[in-house]
Design a protein around this motif. Structure first.
Motif, PDB file in Angstrom:
ATOM      1  N   GLU A  83      -0.760  -3.686 -14.527  1.00 59.48           N
ATOM      2  CA  GLU A  83       0.235  -4.107 -15.524  1.00 59.48           C
ATOM      3  C   GLU A  83       1.526  -4.587 -14.868  1.00 59.48           C
ATOM      4  O   GLU A  83       2.263  -5.392 -15.435  1.00 59.48           O
ATOM      5  N   ARG A  84       1.780  -4.093 -13.676  1.00 58.29           N
ATOM      6  CA  ARG A  84       2.998  -4.455 -12.951  1.00 58.29           C
ATOM      7  C   ARG A  84       2.763  -5.525 -11.893  1.00 58.29           C
ATOM      8  O   ARG A  84       3.653  -5.848 -11.103  1.00 58.29           O
ATOM      9  N   GLY A  85       1.536  -6.025 -11.845  1.00 55.20           N
ATOM     10  CA  GLY A  85       1.218  -7.078 -10.894  1.00 55.20           C
ATOM     11  C   GLY A  85       0.981  -6.593  -9.479  1.00 55.20           C
ATOM     12  O   GLY A  85       0.985  -7.397  -8.538  1.00 55.20           O
ATOM     13  N   TRP A  86       0.748  -5.298  -9.298  1.00 53.17           N
ATOM     14  CA  TRP A  86       0.494  -4.759  -7.968  1.00 53.17           C
ATOM     15  C   TRP A  86      -0.978  -4.976  -7.596  1.00 53.17           C
ATOM     16  O   TRP A  86      -1.864  -4.888  -8.449  1.00 53.17           O
ATOM     17  N   ARG A  87      -1.222  -5.240  -6.334  1.00 48.44           N
ATOM     18  CA  ARG A  87      -2.607  -5.399  -5.869  1.00 48.44           C
ATOM     19  C   ARG A  87      -3.271  -4.029  -5.752  1.00 48.44           C
ATOM     20  O   ARG A  87      -2.667  -3.062  -5.274  1.00 48.44           O
ATOM     21  N   VAL A  88      -4.518  -3.934  -6.177  1.00 50.33           N
ATOM     22  CA  VAL A  88      -5.260  -2.674  -6.116  1.00 50.33           C
ATOM     23  C   VAL A  88      -6.472  -2.843  -5.211  1.00 50.33           C
ATOM     24  O   VAL A  88      -7.238  -3.800  -5.357  1.00 50.33           O
ATOM     25  N   ASP A  89      -6.637  -1.912  -4.279  1.00 51.74           N
ATOM     26  CA  ASP A  89      -7.797  -1.887  -3.385  1.00 51.74           C
ATOM     27  C   ASP A  89      -8.438  -0.511  -3.437  1.00 51.74           C
ATOM     28  O   ASP A  89      -7.737   0.509  -3.502  1.00 51.74           O
ATOM     29  N   VAL A  90      -9.760  -0.482  -3.383  1.00 52.13           N
ATOM     30  CA  VAL A  90     -10.514   0.768  -3.303  1.00 52.13           C
ATOM     31  C   VAL A  90     -11.325   0.727  -2.019  1.00 52.13           C
ATOM     32  O   VAL A  90     -12.069  -0.225  -1.780  1.00 52.13           O
ATOM     33  N   ASP A  91     -11.179   1.759  -1.187  1.00 50.57           N
ATOM     34  CA  ASP A  91     -11.885   1.725   0.092  1.00 50.57           C
ATOM     35  C   ASP A  91     -13.267   2.363  -0.009  1.00 50.57           C
ATOM     36  O   ASP A  91     -13.703   2.773  -1.092  1.00 50.57           O
ATOM     37  N   GLY A  92     -13.944   2.461   1.124  1.00 53.99           N
ATOM     38  CA  GLY A  92     -15.330   2.897   1.147  1.00 53.99           C
ATOM     39  C   GLY A  92     -15.565   4.367   0.962  1.00 53.99           C
ATOM     40  O   GLY A  92     -16.720   4.818   0.989  1.00 53.99           O
TER      41      GLY A  92
ATOM     42  N   LEU B 242     -16.928   3.216  -5.487  1.00 56.25           N
ATOM     43  CA  LEU B 242     -17.336   3.093  -4.091  1.00 56.25           C
ATOM     44  C   LEU B 242     -16.914   1.696  -3.660  1.00 56.25           C
ATOM     45  O   LEU B 242     -17.618   0.717  -3.866  1.00 56.25           O
ATOM     46  N   GLY B 243     -15.724   1.601  -3.107  1.00 50.30           N
ATOM     47  CA  GLY B 243     -15.124   0.302  -2.852  1.00 50.30           C
ATOM     48  C   GLY B 243     -15.533  -0.330  -1.546  1.00 50.30           C
ATOM     49  O   GLY B 243     -16.221   0.275  -0.713  1.00 50.30           O
ATOM     50  N   THR B 244     -15.082  -1.548  -1.367  1.00 51.85           N
ATOM     51  CA  THR B 244     -15.320  -2.284  -0.125  1.00 51.85           C
ATOM     52  C   THR B 244     -14.001  -2.724   0.523  1.00 51.85           C
ATOM     53  O   THR B 244     -14.007  -3.366   1.564  1.00 51.85           O
ATOM     54  N   GLY B 245     -12.873  -2.384  -0.117  1.00 53.21           N
ATOM     55  CA  GLY B 245     -11.572  -2.757   0.424  1.00 53.21           C
ATOM     56  C   GLY B 245     -11.086  -1.729   1.420  1.00 53.21           C
ATOM     57  O   GLY B 245     -11.853  -0.893   1.919  1.00 53.21           O
ATOM     58  N   GLU B 246      -9.812  -1.799   1.719  1.00 52.89           N
ATOM     59  CA  GLU B 246      -9.219  -0.806   2.606  1.00 52.89           C
ATOM     60  C   GLU B 246      -7.740  -0.672   2.302  1.00 52.89           C
ATOM     61  O   GLU B 246      -7.131  -1.549   1.687  1.00 52.89           O
ATOM     62  N   GLY B 247      -7.192   0.433   2.719  1.00 60.16           N
ATOM     63  CA  GLY B 247      -5.765   0.643   2.578  1.00 60.16           C
ATOM     64  C   GLY B 247      -5.024   0.006   3.730  1.00 60.16           C
ATOM     65  O   GLY B 247      -5.629  -0.597   4.620  1.00 60.16           O
ATOM     66  N   PRO B 248      -3.704   0.138   3.747  1.00 57.46           N
ATOM     67  CA  PRO B 248      -2.919  -0.454   4.826  1.00 57.46           C
ATOM     68  C   PRO B 248      -3.274   0.170   6.169  1.00 57.46           C
ATOM     69  O   PRO B 248      -3.433   1.382   6.279  1.00 57.46           O
ATOM     70  N   ARG B 249      -3.416  -0.665   7.184  1.00 58.80           N
ATOM     71  CA  ARG B 249      -3.784  -0.159   8.499  1.00 58.80           C
ATOM     72  C   ARG B 249      -2.577   0.049   9.401  1.00 58.80           C
ATOM     73  O   ARG B 249      -2.680   0.688  10.444  1.00 58.80           O
ATOM     74  N   GLU B 250      -1.447  -0.499   9.033  1.00 49.68           N
ATOM     75  CA  GLU B 250      -0.235  -0.307   9.815  1.00 49.68           C
ATOM     76  C   GLU B 250       0.783   0.392   8.918  1.00 49.68           C
ATOM     77  O   GLU B 250       1.199  -0.166   7.900  1.00 49.68           O
TER      78      GLU B 250
END
Length: 434
Positions: free
Chosen positions: A47-56, A172-180
């Motif tokens: 709703e706020r335009g934030w990107r959403v990722d779900v990792d493995g 059960l996602g295929t994305g990832e969170g921030p790595r740095e």
């Protein structure tokens, strides 16, 4: 609507998902009710335009981008719960992080804050470890302390794997969170009595206790409760009952309050009213600030378990499980929390955590800050768990201030994890447990 009113409205709404009859919640990891809270989290972000990722491994990351390509400050907690649990544990930290992020985004867009980093809110998978053991799964996989494939293969008592459960609820996602990362911040209810007893508004967590669990399998022989002579019985449950009492009673052999121990989970087979039980599986949990105390208690129990095996003519197989060392939070993060509290006019004290939190693995990967707010009566992991609205709002304001400082580089160059203060343990322990 003010940030406080908006937060409280959302918090009390989310508490209706999986609500129990006595105002608790039940949202064990990767169940349908866990899915509903996850869906709410995703909707809030989108709703706020934030990107959403779900990792493995099912962790959900909502990114508020301020500086494309820059590292991220992470903040969050977990939405899963214990069985028939309280509505504050974990969920408070996630909801506070979401609303802190929304307020910080408003300030940035208004030109009131110039961040150097992006901001990511996270819901960690299976922090509680009630359905799938061990606990703190999602954050431990994220930080490399646990292997993803091994965790996905873990099964619950019904035989469902983590992989199957996450796939079943669509997470059960295929994305990832921030790595740095530039840092991690989490706020949580204390789950102990110290802040309430002392009338203090915030706690700055400086360290966590040493923890280890012992996985115990007791193997006897199945037989008829009516037809088997007492001398011929090899009753695994009788032996397990003695082991449970040993795990409790070992604490009395050490200085008061220096060791806590219990057995919190047990399965019995075949668990029939007219059958002598052939197998019992249980997990003993030992915690102390001093690792030597845990080691001594562990070694003593291992010897006594074998005495029970001999006495009851059963086999006892005991192995070490889920060992976590003391972790110390960076001094700079503690001092940051204290400065923010002072600026807001809040009282604050340094405090230990006896429990595991997602901050424990995160502290191995990035400078980490953890705040506590008071818990009424120190009660947690039950429906009676309670924290006052005003205390939650105070914590939200404190968290917002800490994250704002971290986004502008307050913890740049800080070494992690922290180290123990010279010559002593750190702040008083909280009576909480995970």
């Amino acid at each position: 609507m003010s940030i406080a009113d908006s937060f409280l409205k959302d918090f009390h709404h989310v508490a209706t998902i999986g609500a129990t009859e006595h105002r608790g919640v039940e949202r064990q990891a990767a169940t349908e009710k866990d899915r509903e809270t996850r869906d709410w989290f995703v909707a809030f972000a989108k709703e706020r335009g934030w990107r959403v990722d779900v990792d493995g491994v099912g962790n959900i990351f909502a990114t508020v981008e301020f500086v494309p390509g820059a590292p991220a400050v992470l903040t969050g907690s977990h939405l899963d719960s214990q069985p028939r649990a309280g509505r504050f544990d974990g969920a408070y930290g996630v909801l506070a992080s979401l609303h802190a992020a929304a307020e910080i985004e408003r300030r940035v867009r208004a030109g009131e804050l110039q961040p150097n980093y992006n901001l990511v809110v996270v819901d960690w998978f299976n922090e509680e470890g009630s359905r799938f053991a061990p606990s703190i799964m999602g954050s431990s996989v994220y930080t490399g302390l646990m292997d993803r494939e091994e965790i996905l293969a873990v099964r619950d008592l019904e035989g469902t794997s983590v992989r199957e459960a996450l796939d079943g609820i669509g997470y059960l996602g295929t994305g990832e969170g921030p790595r740095e990362l530039a840092g991690y911040a989490e706020i949580h209810i204390e789950q102990g009595r110290i802040l309430e007893r002392e009338g203090i508004e915030l706690g700055a967590v400086d360290s966590s206790w040493y923890t280890q669990k012992i996985d115990v399998e007791v193997l006897g022989e199945q037989s008829h409760t009516g037809a088997t002579a007492m001398a011929d019985r090899r009753d695994a449950l009788v032996a397990a009952a003695q082991i449970i009492l040993m795990a409790r009673d070992i604490c009395a052999e050490f200085p008061a309050e220096s060791l806590v121990s219990s057995v919190g989970q047990m399965t019995v087979e075949p668990n029939s009213p007219i059958v002598v039980n052939s197998r019992v599986h249980l997990v003993a949990d030992l915690r102390a600030n001093d690792p030597a105390i845990v080691q001594q208690a562990r070694d003593t129990l291992m010897e006594r378990f074998q005495e029970v095996a001999k006495r009851e003519d059963v086999e006892v197989v005991a192995r070490d499980f889920d060992i976590r060392p003391n972790r110390y939070f960076p001094q700079e993060g503690i001092e940051l929390s204290e400065r923010v509290a002072k600026d807001l006019g809040f009282s604050i004290r340094r405090i230990q955590t006896m429990a595991g939190h997602d901050t424990v693995p995160l502290n191995t990967a990035t400078p980490t800050v953890m705040l506590f707010v008071p818990s009424v009566d120190g009660v947690s992991h039950c429906e009676r768990e309670f924290t006052k609205d005003e205390d939650m709002v105070n914590g939200l304001r404190g968290l917002t201030g800490v994250i704002s400082e971290m986004l502008t580089g307050a913890l740049d160059g800080v070494t992690y994890p922290g180290t123990a203060p010279e010559g002593s343990g750190s702040g008083s322990a909280s009576g909480e447990g995970r």
